[in-house]
Write a protein that holds these residues in place. Structure first.
Motif, PDB file in Angstrom:
ATOM      1  N   LEU A 288       9.164 -24.490  21.927  1.00 36.95           N
ATOM      2  CA  LEU A 288       8.102 -24.467  22.761  1.00 36.95           C
ATOM      3  C   LEU A 288       8.011 -25.685  23.717  1.00 36.95           C
ATOM      4  O   LEU A 288       7.701 -25.654  24.640  1.00 36.95           O
ATOM      5  N   ALA A 289       8.887 -26.933  23.633  1.00 35.91           N
ATOM      6  CA  ALA A 289       8.778 -28.009  24.246  1.00 35.91           C
ATOM      7  C   ALA A 289       9.553 -27.883  25.504  1.00 35.91           C
ATOM      8  O   ALA A 289       9.255 -28.463  26.317  1.00 35.91           O
ATOM      9  N   VAL A 290      10.320 -26.825  25.555  1.00 33.15           N
ATOM     10  CA  VAL A 290      11.374 -26.481  26.764  1.00 33.15           C
ATOM     11  C   VAL A 290      10.353 -25.834  27.921  1.00 33.15           C
ATOM     12  O   VAL A 290      10.799 -25.985  28.860  1.00 33.15           O
ATOM     13  N   GLY A 291       9.355 -25.089  27.365  1.00 32.73           N
ATOM     14  CA  GLY A 291       8.564 -24.425  28.278  1.00 32.73           C
ATOM     15  C   GLY A 291       7.640 -25.029  29.139  1.00 32.73           C
ATOM     16  O   GLY A 291       7.599 -26.415  28.675  1.00 32.73           O
ATOM     17  N   ASP A 292       7.096 -24.733  30.257  1.00 31.71           N
ATOM     18  CA  ASP A 292       5.937 -25.466  31.230  1.00 31.71           C
ATOM     19  C   ASP A 292       4.786 -25.348  30.099  1.00 31.71           C
ATOM     20  O   ASP A 292       4.682 -24.628  29.300  1.00 31.71           O
ATOM     21  N   ALA A 293       3.758 -26.174  30.818  1.00 30.27           N
ATOM     22  CA  ALA A 293       2.467 -25.904  30.040  1.00 30.27           C
ATOM     23  C   ALA A 293       1.835 -24.936  30.220  1.00 30.27           C
ATOM     24  O   ALA A 293       1.091 -24.493  29.149  1.00 30.27           O
ATOM     25  N   GLU A 294       2.121 -23.946  31.257  1.00 29.56           N
ATOM     26  CA  GLU A 294       1.395 -22.568  31.086  1.00 29.56           C
ATOM     27  C   GLU A 294       1.863 -21.745  30.066  1.00 29.56           C
ATOM     28  O   GLU A 294       1.355 -21.061  29.420  1.00 29.56           O
ATOM     29  N   PHE A 295       3.087 -21.674  29.774  1.00 25.40           N
ATOM     30  CA  PHE A 295       3.891 -21.030  28.862  1.00 25.40           C
ATOM     31  C   PHE A 295       3.316 -21.579  27.348  1.00 25.40           C
ATOM     32  O   PHE A 295       3.285 -20.712  26.616  1.00 25.40           O
ATOM     33  N   GLN A 296       3.662 -22.794  27.320  1.00 23.44           N
ATOM     34  CA  GLN A 296       3.086 -23.362  25.952  1.00 23.44           C
ATOM     35  C   GLN A 296       1.849 -22.773  25.718  1.00 23.44           C
ATOM     36  O   GLN A 296       1.319 -22.409  24.398  1.00 23.44           O
ATOM     37  N   LYS A 297       0.618 -22.848  26.610  1.00 22.89           N
ATOM     38  CA  LYS A 297      -0.689 -22.385  26.278  1.00 22.89           C
ATOM     39  C   LYS A 297      -0.634 -20.914  25.850  1.00 22.89           C
ATOM     40  O   LYS A 297      -1.199 -20.554  24.866  1.00 22.89           O
ATOM     41  N   LYS A 298       0.132 -20.041  26.618  1.00 25.65           N
ATOM     42  CA  LYS A 298       0.269 -18.675  26.128  1.00 25.65           C
ATOM     43  C   LYS A 298       0.956 -18.448  24.875  1.00 25.65           C
ATOM     44  O   LYS A 298       0.420 -17.416  24.317  1.00 25.65           O
TER      45      LYS A 298
ATOM     46  N   MET B 213      13.554 -20.077  31.011  1.00 33.69           N
ATOM     47  CA  MET B 213      13.631 -18.751  31.059  1.00 33.69           C
ATOM     48  C   MET B 213      13.910 -18.220  29.637  1.00 33.69           C
ATOM     49  O   MET B 213      13.491 -17.346  29.187  1.00 33.69           O
ATOM     50  N   ARG B 214      15.007 -18.753  29.219  1.00 36.89           N
ATOM     51  CA  ARG B 214      15.856 -18.344  27.955  1.00 36.89           C
ATOM     52  C   ARG B 214      14.595 -18.228  26.608  1.00 36.89           C
ATOM     53  O   ARG B 214      14.663 -17.466  25.894  1.00 36.89           O
ATOM     54  N   VAL B 215      13.952 -19.650  26.797  1.00 39.54           N
ATOM     55  CA  VAL B 215      13.181 -19.511  25.590  1.00 39.54           C
ATOM     56  C   VAL B 215      11.884 -18.637  25.754  1.00 39.54           C
ATOM     57  O   VAL B 215      11.203 -18.346  24.868  1.00 39.54           O
ATOM     58  N   ARG B 216      11.362 -18.581  27.004  1.00 39.65           N
ATOM     59  CA  ARG B 216      10.292 -17.546  27.332  1.00 39.65           C
ATOM     60  C   ARG B 216      10.927 -16.315  26.936  1.00 39.65           C
ATOM     61  O   ARG B 216       9.983 -15.735  25.877  1.00 39.65           O
TER      62      ARG B 216
ATOM     63  N   SER C 251       7.106 -12.710  29.022  1.00 41.56           N
ATOM     64  CA  SER C 251       8.155 -13.684  29.438  1.00 41.56           C
ATOM     65  C   SER C 251       8.161 -14.138  30.758  1.00 41.56           C
ATOM     66  O   SER C 251       8.509 -15.184  31.147  1.00 41.56           O
ATOM     67  N   GLY C 252       7.535 -13.533  31.746  1.00 45.52           N
ATOM     68  CA  GLY C 252       7.591 -13.833  33.088  1.00 45.52           C
ATOM     69  C   GLY C 252       8.764 -13.783  33.863  1.00 45.52           C
ATOM     70  O   GLY C 252       9.153 -14.692  34.731  1.00 45.52           O
ATOM     71  N   CYS C 253       9.878 -13.119  33.358  1.00 44.93           N
ATOM     72  CA  CYS C 253      11.244 -13.059  33.935  1.00 44.93           C
ATOM     73  C   CYS C 253      11.589 -11.692  34.099  1.00 44.93           C
ATOM     74  O   CYS C 253      12.747 -11.266  34.416  1.00 44.93           O
ATOM     75  N   LYS C 254      10.500 -11.253  34.656  1.00 45.85           N
ATOM     76  CA  LYS C 254      10.657  -9.676  35.316  1.00 45.85           C
ATOM     77  C   LYS C 254      11.869  -9.465  36.381  1.00 45.85           C
ATOM     78  O   LYS C 254      12.487  -8.716  36.476  1.00 45.85           O
ATOM     79  N   MET C 255      11.780 -10.372  37.440  1.00 45.52           N
ATOM     80  CA  MET C 255      12.669 -10.451  38.525  1.00 45.52           C
ATOM     81  C   MET C 255      14.088 -10.524  38.042  1.00 45.52           C
ATOM     82  O   MET C 255      15.009  -9.970  38.679  1.00 45.52           O
ATOM     83  N   TYR C 256      14.200 -11.311  37.090  1.00 43.77           N
ATOM     84  CA  TYR C 256      15.713 -11.531  36.526  1.00 43.77           C
ATOM     85  C   TYR C 256      16.202 -10.638  35.128  1.00 43.77           C
ATOM     86  O   TYR C 256      17.280 -11.116  34.461  1.00 43.77           O
ATOM     87  N   ILE C 257      15.424  -9.591  34.744  1.00 48.57           N
ATOM     88  CA  ILE C 257      15.506  -8.936  33.524  1.00 48.57           C
ATOM     89  C   ILE C 257      17.010  -8.288  33.405  1.00 48.57           C
ATOM     90  O   ILE C 257      17.472  -8.087  32.552  1.00 48.57           O
ATOM     91  N   ASP C 258      17.455  -8.049  34.691  1.00 53.06           N
ATOM     92  CA  ASP C 258      18.776  -7.180  34.696  1.00 53.06           C
ATOM     93  C   ASP C 258      19.770  -8.225  35.070  1.00 53.06           C
ATOM     94  O   ASP C 258      20.859  -7.743  35.582  1.00 53.06           O
ATOM     95  N   THR C 259      19.332  -9.434  34.939  1.00 56.03           N
ATOM     96  CA  THR C 259      20.583 -10.593  35.322  1.00 56.03           C
ATOM     97  C   THR C 259      21.072 -11.013  33.994  1.00 56.03           C
ATOM     98  O   THR C 259      20.456 -11.412  33.059  1.00 56.03           O
ATOM     99  N   PRO C 260      22.341 -11.377  33.854  1.00 54.41           N
ATOM    100  CA  PRO C 260      23.128 -12.125  32.842  1.00 54.41           C
ATOM    101  C   PRO C 260      22.196 -13.246  32.358  1.00 54.41           C
ATOM    102  O   PRO C 260      21.933 -14.068  33.170  1.00 54.41           O
ATOM    103  N   VAL C 261      21.895 -13.355  31.014  1.00 52.41           N
ATOM    104  CA  VAL C 261      21.174 -14.513  30.475  1.00 52.41           C
ATOM    105  C   VAL C 261      21.979 -16.013  30.844  1.00 52.41           C
ATOM    106  O   VAL C 261      21.230 -17.011  30.876  1.00 52.41           O
TER     107      VAL C 261
END
Length: 423
Positions: free
Chosen positions: A196-206, A173-176, A156-166
């Motif tokens: 997936l249209a909400v995510g950036d190009a890098e995440f869409q490829k992943k 970030m939510r769609v990731r 998801s690439g959200c490691k820094m915010y994983i303990d933060t309220p959604v």
């Protein structure tokens, strides 16, 4: 067949227009009277066709009508169609968000759905807590979720915010996180609706790579809705095409994409769908001119033509920028043109202005194309933009001046060239 994981039989969905609920006591009594006698809802017989461009002719509409198809285990099925064709309604039925008016759906195994950004997430819970919540909704045990926890967080690439309220996450970030949960908890059927249209190009490829892995490597089934035909072509093995709530094609991906693009693909006149009342400068008309005559949006490979842009301005402006992008049928940008690139100065006067974009020996292969036009001030500030609202079709032409039509579909462009043996 034993390998069939999803079977949809005679599915239809009817909605009442204009009101929430059944609307009147008489309708409720009628439904009750028919139900206790074991008969169908009487109002299911009177719904109109789901054509949003027409005025309603009754109180009911069929969002979907007589939908039939099967999906095999491990298949990636694309569901494509114009806005309002019934795609999201179909996915909601498959995900059991709502129930069909008629017909039945038979599935084997667990279904995970990504229908809207953050669906199933509690905004007050942290990202990690929502992983466990979503896993439980999907029928996973705590130990099963725990074994996938780190994979989900890393993807998801959200490691820094994983303990933060959604609730403090961005939509991307939510769609990731939602996609990572659905993909790594390994449902038997993964349903994805354009999120997936909400995510950036890098995440869409992943994400597309992950969907390919879970379908081919894991043998799981994916139902994929998108307006991005490049993603559909790369991911899907088969597609169904919806129009006005009905299936018009159930075939291979390339044939389905061609059918989808042919639905209202070419219009003879340009018209804007947005509000231009408050604009000081706006694009009033776009047309193709060939040999001094309007071409009605159809040209041939190798043609000389002008793209005529008519601009209305409430003031005089100096040195504006006119940027033109031509996109292919799959939405990819093929050509970028600008008066700045060729050092052509364009000044607007108050009232009507005409700008001509001359394109000699048009080098595109037969197919459908669309145009994006962006107007900017001298300082870069945006004046107006139209995105893919003007479309045209290219037919085979004698590009190489050999007396033969050029319809070869290999490559993307026709390029003037010579090939000969050196002495």
């Amino acid at each position: 067949m034993s390998n069939t994981i999803l079977k949809v039989s005679n599915i239809s969905k009817q909605y009442r227009l204009g009101l929430v609920g059944t609307g009147t006591l008489s309708h409720d009594l009628n439904r009750w009277w028919y139900a206790i006698r074991g008969k169908d809802d009487p109002f299911l017989k009177v719904g109109g066709v789901n054509d949003r461009s027409q005025s309603a002719k009754g109180d009911y509409v069929w969002a979907l009508k007589d939908i039939n198809f099967e999906v095999e285990k491990g298949e990636v099925l694309g569901i494509i169609g114009k806005n309002g064709a019934g795609k999201s309604t179909l996915l909601k039925l498959l995900s059991r968000v709502t129930s069909p008016s008629t017909g039945e759906i038979k599935t084997k195994g667990k279904i995970a759905s990504l229908l809207e950004v953050g669906t199933g997430f509690h905004p007050e819970l942290t990202g990690l807590e929502n992983i466990y919540l979503n896993g439980a909704i999907l029928g996973m045990t705590k130990s099963e979720i725990k074994s996938k926890e780190q994979d989900i967080i890393e993807f998801s690439g959200c490691k820094m915010y994983i303990d933060t309220p959604v609730k403090r996450y961005s939509s991307g970030m939510r769609v990731r996180l939602a996609f990572a949960v659905a993909a790594f908890l390994e449902p038997d059927i993964l349903v994805i609706d354009e999120v997936l249209a909400v995510g950036d190009a890098e995440f869409q490829k992943k994400a597309i790579g992950k969907m390919q892995d879970i379908s081919k490597g894991g043998g799981r089934t994916v139902l994929f809705v998108s307006h991005n035909m490049v993603a559909v072509q790369n991911l899907c093995s088969r597609c169904i095409v919806l129009e006005n709530g009905r299936i018009v094609k159930n075939c291979g991906t390339q044939e389905a994409i061609s059918a989808y693009l042919s639905i209202g693909a070419i219009t003879s006149d340009f018209s804007r769908t947005d509000d231009i009342a408050d604009k000081n400068v706006y694009i009033d008309d776009v047309s193709l001119i060939k040999d001094g005559v309007k071409s009605h949006n159809v040209i041939k490979s190798g043609d000389h033509f002008d793209l005529l842009v008519q601009i209305k301005s409430k003031m005089a402006l100096q040195k504006i920028s006119v940027e033109v992008g031509i996109d292919g049928a799959n939405g990819e940008r093929l050509v970028y043109l600008s008066n700045q690139l060729v050092e052509s100065e364009i000044n607007l006067t108050e009232g009507n202005n005409k700008v001509s974009v001359k394109i000699p020996d048009f080098p595109f292969l037969p197919g459908d194309y669309s145009v994006t036009i962006n107007l900017k001030e001298n300082n870069g500030a945006k004046l107006d933009i139209i995105k893919n609202e003007f479309r045209f079709r290219v037919e085979g032409g004698d590009f190489y001046k050999t007396g033969k039509l050029n319809t070869n579909s290999r490559g993307k462009y026709l390029v003037a060239h010579e090939i000969f043996k050196l002495q």
